[in-house]
Write a protein that holds these residues in place. Structure first.
Motif, PDB file in Angstrom:
ATOM      1  N   VAL A   1       0.854  -1.185   0.000  1.00  0.00           N
ATOM      2  CA  VAL A   1       0.000   0.000   0.000  1.00  0.00           C
ATOM      3  C   VAL A   1       0.886   1.229   0.000  1.00  0.00           C
ATOM      4  N   GLN A   2       0.578   2.136  -0.876  1.00  0.00           N
ATOM      5  CA  GLN A   2       1.361   3.363  -0.946  1.00  0.00           C
ATOM      6  C   GLN A   2       0.516   4.553  -0.538  1.00  0.00           C
ATOM      7  N   LEU A   3       1.092   5.373   0.285  1.00  0.00           N
ATOM      8  CA  LEU A   3       0.476   6.621   0.692  1.00  0.00           C
ATOM      9  C   LEU A   3       1.501   7.718   0.486  1.00  0.00           C
ATOM     10  N   GLN A   4       1.074   8.810  -0.072  1.00  0.00           N
ATOM     11  CA  GLN A   4       2.013   9.889  -0.341  1.00  0.00           C
ATOM     12  C   GLN A   4       1.383  11.212   0.020  1.00  0.00           C
ATOM     13  N   ALA A   5       1.964  11.865   1.029  1.00  0.00           N
ATOM     14  CA  ALA A   5       1.455  13.147   1.508  1.00  0.00           C
ATOM     15  C   ALA A   5       2.172  14.291   0.819  1.00  0.00           C
ATOM     16  N   SER A   6       1.449  15.385   0.658  1.00  0.00           N
ATOM     17  CA  SER A   6       2.037  16.579   0.068  1.00  0.00           C
ATOM     18  C   SER A   6       1.251  17.792   0.525  1.00  0.00           C
ATOM     19  N   GLY A   7       1.810  18.964   0.241  1.00  0.00           N
ATOM     20  CA  GLY A   7       1.076  20.192   0.516  1.00  0.00           C
ATOM     21  C   GLY A   7       1.558  20.994   1.695  1.00  0.00           C
ATOM     22  N   GLY A   8       2.552  20.500   2.402  1.00  0.00           N
ATOM     23  CA  GLY A   8       3.066  21.246   3.536  1.00  0.00           C
ATOM     24  C   GLY A   8       3.763  22.527   3.090  1.00  0.00           C
ATOM     25  N   GLY A   9       3.984  23.404   4.056  1.00  0.00           N
ATOM     26  CA  GLY A   9       4.654  24.660   3.745  1.00  0.00           C
ATOM     27  C   GLY A   9       4.636  25.584   4.939  1.00  0.00           C
ATOM     28  N   VAL A  10       4.924  26.839   4.672  1.00  0.00           N
ATOM     29  CA  VAL A  10       4.948  27.861   5.712  1.00  0.00           C
ATOM     30  C   VAL A  10       3.696  28.710   5.592  1.00  0.00           C
ATOM     31  N   VAL A  11       3.025  28.919   6.705  1.00  0.00           N
ATOM     32  CA  VAL A  11       1.804  29.711   6.715  1.00  0.00           C
ATOM     33  C   VAL A  11       1.805  30.585   7.970  1.00  0.00           C
ATOM     34  N   GLN A  12       1.211  31.741   7.862  1.00  0.00           N
ATOM     35  CA  GLN A  12       1.125  32.622   9.021  1.00  0.00           C
ATOM     36  C   GLN A  12       0.037  32.145   9.968  1.00  0.00           C
ATOM     37  N   ALA A  13       0.211  32.435  11.234  1.00  0.00           N
ATOM     38  CA  ALA A  13      -0.819  32.106  12.207  1.00  0.00           C
ATOM     39  C   ALA A  13      -2.143  32.747  11.780  1.00  0.00           C
ATOM     40  N   GLY A  14      -3.205  31.966  11.897  1.00  0.00           N
ATOM     41  CA  GLY A  14      -4.519  32.417  11.444  1.00  0.00           C
ATOM     42  C   GLY A  14      -4.834  32.037  10.015  1.00  0.00           C
ATOM     43  N   GLY A  15      -3.839  31.575   9.297  1.00  0.00           N
ATOM     44  CA  GLY A  15      -4.023  31.202   7.906  1.00  0.00           C
ATOM     45  C   GLY A  15      -4.520  29.779   7.736  1.00  0.00           C
ATOM     46  N   SER A  16      -4.599  29.360   6.479  1.00  0.00           N
ATOM     47  CA  SER A  16      -5.112  28.037   6.132  1.00  0.00           C
ATOM     48  C   SER A  16      -4.124  27.303   5.241  1.00  0.00           C
ATOM     49  N   LEU A  17      -4.237  25.992   5.271  1.00  0.00           N
ATOM     50  CA  LEU A  17      -3.393  25.146   4.434  1.00  0.00           C
ATOM     51  C   LEU A  17      -4.145  23.858   4.175  1.00  0.00           C
ATOM     52  N   LYS A  18      -3.959  23.305   2.988  1.00  0.00           N
ATOM     53  CA  LYS A  18      -4.630  22.049   2.639  1.00  0.00           C
ATOM     54  C   LYS A  18      -3.582  21.016   2.263  1.00  0.00           C
ATOM     55  N   LEU A  19      -3.572  19.912   2.968  1.00  0.00           N
ATOM     56  CA  LEU A  19      -2.673  18.811   2.681  1.00  0.00           C
ATOM     57  C   LEU A  19      -3.397  17.757   1.853  1.00  0.00           C
ATOM     58  N   SER A  20      -2.623  17.025   1.060  1.00  0.00           N
ATOM     59  CA  SER A  20      -3.172  15.973   0.228  1.00  0.00           C
ATOM     60  C   SER A  20      -2.452  14.664   0.510  1.00  0.00           C
TER      61      SER A  20
END
Length: 125
Positions: A1-20
């Motif tokens: 089984v393969q799982l691959q995460a992506s989408g991390g980064g730097v964001v300011q407090a109060g901001g949003s981010l979406k991981l896949s």
């Protein structure tokens, strides 16, 4: 089984981010109870449960402390799972891992057999 995460980064407090997280099509077809989810690990801390989703039903379970800010979803057509993170706080900074198991493995990392590599989320204050 393969799982691959992506989408991390730097964001300011109060901001949003979406991981896949991409997951194997073969497992999705074989296991009606297949569950994928997210854990996170900050430096010097244990791996922490974020939440999971049961693919067949879409049922989601979240860590109590993250309810309302984090949302897990999946796209059956793309074999993708997502983690939408809103109102991010510095305490949310961690390496986020996607995990999978043939059934709901509880809130401990040991309950999940399949793991992807992590993706780093940094929250600046």
């Amino acid at each position: 089984v393969q799982l691959q995460a992506s989408g991390g980064g730097v964001v300011q407090a109060g901001g949003s981010l979406k991981l896949s997280c991409a997951t194997s099509e073969r497992v999705l077809k074989d296991a009606t109870t297949y569950t994928t989810g997210w854990f996170r690990q900050a430096p010097g801390k244990e791996r922490e449960f974020v939440g999971v989703i049961v693919w067949s039903s879409g049922l989601t379970i979240y860590a109590d402390s993250l309810k309302g800010r984090f949302t897990i979803s999946r796209d059956n057509t793309k074999n993708m799972m997502y983690l939408q993170m809103n109102s991010l706080k510095p305490d949310d900074a961690a390496v986020y891992y996607c995990a999978g198991n043939n059934y709901y493995g509880g809130r401990q990392a040991s309950g999940y057999a399949y793991w992807g590599q992590g993706t780093l989320v940094t929250v600046s204050s």
